[in-house]
Design a protein around this motif. Structure first.
Motif, PDB file in Angstrom:
ATOM      1  N   ASN A  35       1.906   6.931  -6.891  1.00 59.88           N
ATOM      2  CA  ASN A  35       0.916   7.794  -7.324  1.00 59.88           C
ATOM      3  C   ASN A  35       1.511   9.092  -7.030  1.00 59.88           C
ATOM      4  O   ASN A  35       1.259  10.354  -7.768  1.00 59.88           O
ATOM      5  CB  ASN A  35      -0.465   7.512  -6.458  1.00 59.88           C
ATOM      6  N   LEU A  36       1.856   9.391  -5.697  1.00 57.23           N
ATOM      7  CA  LEU A  36       2.532  10.769  -5.381  1.00 57.23           C
ATOM      8  C   LEU A  36       3.544  11.218  -6.610  1.00 57.23           C
ATOM      9  O   LEU A  36       3.642  12.419  -6.896  1.00 57.23           O
ATOM     10  CB  LEU A  36       3.284  10.715  -3.937  1.00 57.23           C
TER      11      LEU A  36
ATOM     12  N   VAL B  81       1.805  10.043   3.236  1.00 53.29           N
ATOM     13  CA  VAL B  81       1.899  10.236   2.058  1.00 53.29           C
ATOM     14  C   VAL B  81       0.582  11.138   1.416  1.00 53.29           C
ATOM     15  O   VAL B  81       0.481  12.082   0.672  1.00 53.29           O
ATOM     16  CB  VAL B  81       1.768   8.881   1.000  1.00 53.29           C
ATOM     17  N   ASN B  82      -0.539  10.404   2.038  1.00 45.13           N
ATOM     18  CA  ASN B  82      -1.959  10.927   1.684  1.00 45.13           C
ATOM     19  C   ASN B  82      -2.016  12.427   2.340  1.00 45.13           C
ATOM     20  O   ASN B  82      -2.781  13.006   1.740  1.00 45.13           O
ATOM     21  CB  ASN B  82      -3.083  10.038   2.306  1.00 45.13           C
TER      22      ASN B  82
ATOM     23  N   THR C 202       5.029   6.551   5.863  1.00 42.47           N
ATOM     24  CA  THR C 202       3.426   5.723   6.001  1.00 42.47           C
ATOM     25  C   THR C 202       2.668   6.305   4.949  1.00 42.47           C
ATOM     26  O   THR C 202       2.929   7.198   4.105  1.00 42.47           O
ATOM     27  CB  THR C 202       2.811   5.976   7.242  1.00 42.47           C
ATOM     28  N   VAL C 203       1.522   5.488   4.705  1.00 37.75           N
ATOM     29  CA  VAL C 203       0.409   5.746   3.467  1.00 37.75           C
ATOM     30  C   VAL C 203      -0.187   7.053   3.873  1.00 37.75           C
ATOM     31  O   VAL C 203      -0.538   8.201   3.303  1.00 37.75           O
ATOM     32  CB  VAL C 203      -0.726   4.594   3.402  1.00 37.75           C
ATOM     33  N   GLU C 204      -0.328   7.210   5.530  1.00 37.59           N
ATOM     34  CA  GLU C 204      -0.961   8.359   5.958  1.00 37.59           C
ATOM     35  C   GLU C 204      -0.414   9.616   5.663  1.00 37.59           C
ATOM     36  O   GLU C 204      -0.872  10.687   5.411  1.00 37.59           O
ATOM     37  CB  GLU C 204      -1.147   8.304   7.390  1.00 37.59           C
TER      38      GLU C 204
ATOM     39  N   LYS D  93       0.892  -1.167   0.013  1.00 36.74           N
ATOM     40  CA  LYS D  93      -0.125   0.086  -0.149  1.00 36.74           C
ATOM     41  C   LYS D  93       0.806   1.102  -0.155  1.00 36.74           C
ATOM     42  O   LYS D  93       0.613   2.271  -0.810  1.00 36.74           O
ATOM     43  CB  LYS D  93      -0.938  -0.140   1.166  1.00 36.74           C
ATOM     44  N   PHE D  94       1.937   1.204   0.779  1.00 35.03           N
ATOM     45  CA  PHE D  94       2.827   2.393   0.720  1.00 35.03           C
ATOM     46  C   PHE D  94       3.543   2.449  -0.515  1.00 35.03           C
ATOM     47  O   PHE D  94       3.402   3.810  -1.241  1.00 35.03           O
ATOM     48  CB  PHE D  94       3.833   2.094   1.837  1.00 35.03           C
TER      49      PHE D  94
ATOM     50  N   ARG E 222       2.294   1.830  -3.374  1.00 31.59           N
ATOM     51  CA  ARG E 222       1.479   2.267  -4.511  1.00 31.59           C
ATOM     52  C   ARG E 222       1.154   3.804  -4.189  1.00 31.59           C
ATOM     53  O   ARG E 222       1.151   4.545  -5.230  1.00 31.59           O
ATOM     54  CB  ARG E 222       0.026   1.384  -4.337  1.00 31.59           C
ATOM     55  N   SER E 223       1.115   4.202  -3.082  1.00 28.25           N
ATOM     56  CA  SER E 223       0.764   5.558  -2.567  1.00 28.25           C
ATOM     57  C   SER E 223       1.963   6.417  -3.039  1.00 28.25           C
ATOM     58  O   SER E 223       1.799   7.558  -3.627  1.00 28.25           O
ATOM     59  CB  SER E 223       0.653   5.885  -0.937  1.00 28.25           C
TER      60      SER E 223
ATOM     61  N   THR F 133       8.830  13.745  -1.370  1.00 27.15           N
ATOM     62  CA  THR F 133       8.821  12.538  -0.959  1.00 27.15           C
ATOM     63  C   THR F 133       9.792  12.093   0.136  1.00 27.15           C
ATOM     64  O   THR F 133       9.569  10.909   0.750  1.00 27.15           O
ATOM     65  CB  THR F 133       9.139  11.367  -1.990  1.00 27.15           C
TER      66      THR F 133
END
Length: 109
Positions: free
Chosen positions: A54-55, A100-101, A96-98, A47-48, A50-51, A91
């Motif tokens: 996208n970033l 990144v989001n 964490t995904v959080e 998941k990380f 992938r995030s 970056t």
């Protein structure tokens, strides 16, 4: 996501998965099967990844929009230099995904 997790464990794995179902994993060419628990343990990393991908895609598109400022016959303003550096650094330190989001992109001058 199952295949991505498997490939994090064994990048050379030859495998197919039907409908993201653990019961429908087929291991090919002598690939050693990986346990469901080991596969699931990689989901956070997948998941990380992938995030971050996208970033980076969005960041790269924003950089591409301003690439012409970096040509030798164009004088880049200090504000544009700062903007482009902030995009390149966006970056850094993300784990964490959080995080990144929660990234806020700089404002283009």
């Amino acid at each position: 996501m199952i295949i991505d997790a498997i490939l994090k464990i064994n990048p050379n794995a030859k495998v197919t998965v039907n409908a993201e179902d653990y019961n429908q994993i087929t291991w090919h060419d002598g690939t050693t099967p990986i346990s469901k628990a080991d596969i699931e343990a990689q989901f956070t990393a997948v998941k990380f990844d992938r995030s971050m991908k996208n970033l980076r895609l969005k960041r790269n598109a924003l950089l591409a929009e301003t690439d012409f400022y970096a040509l030798s016959d164009v004088t880049m303003s200090p504000e544009m230099e700062t903007y482009r550096q902030e995009l390149r650094d966006i970056t850094n330190g993300l784990t964490t995904v959080e995080e990144v989001n929660a990234v806020v992109f700089p404002t283009k001058p």
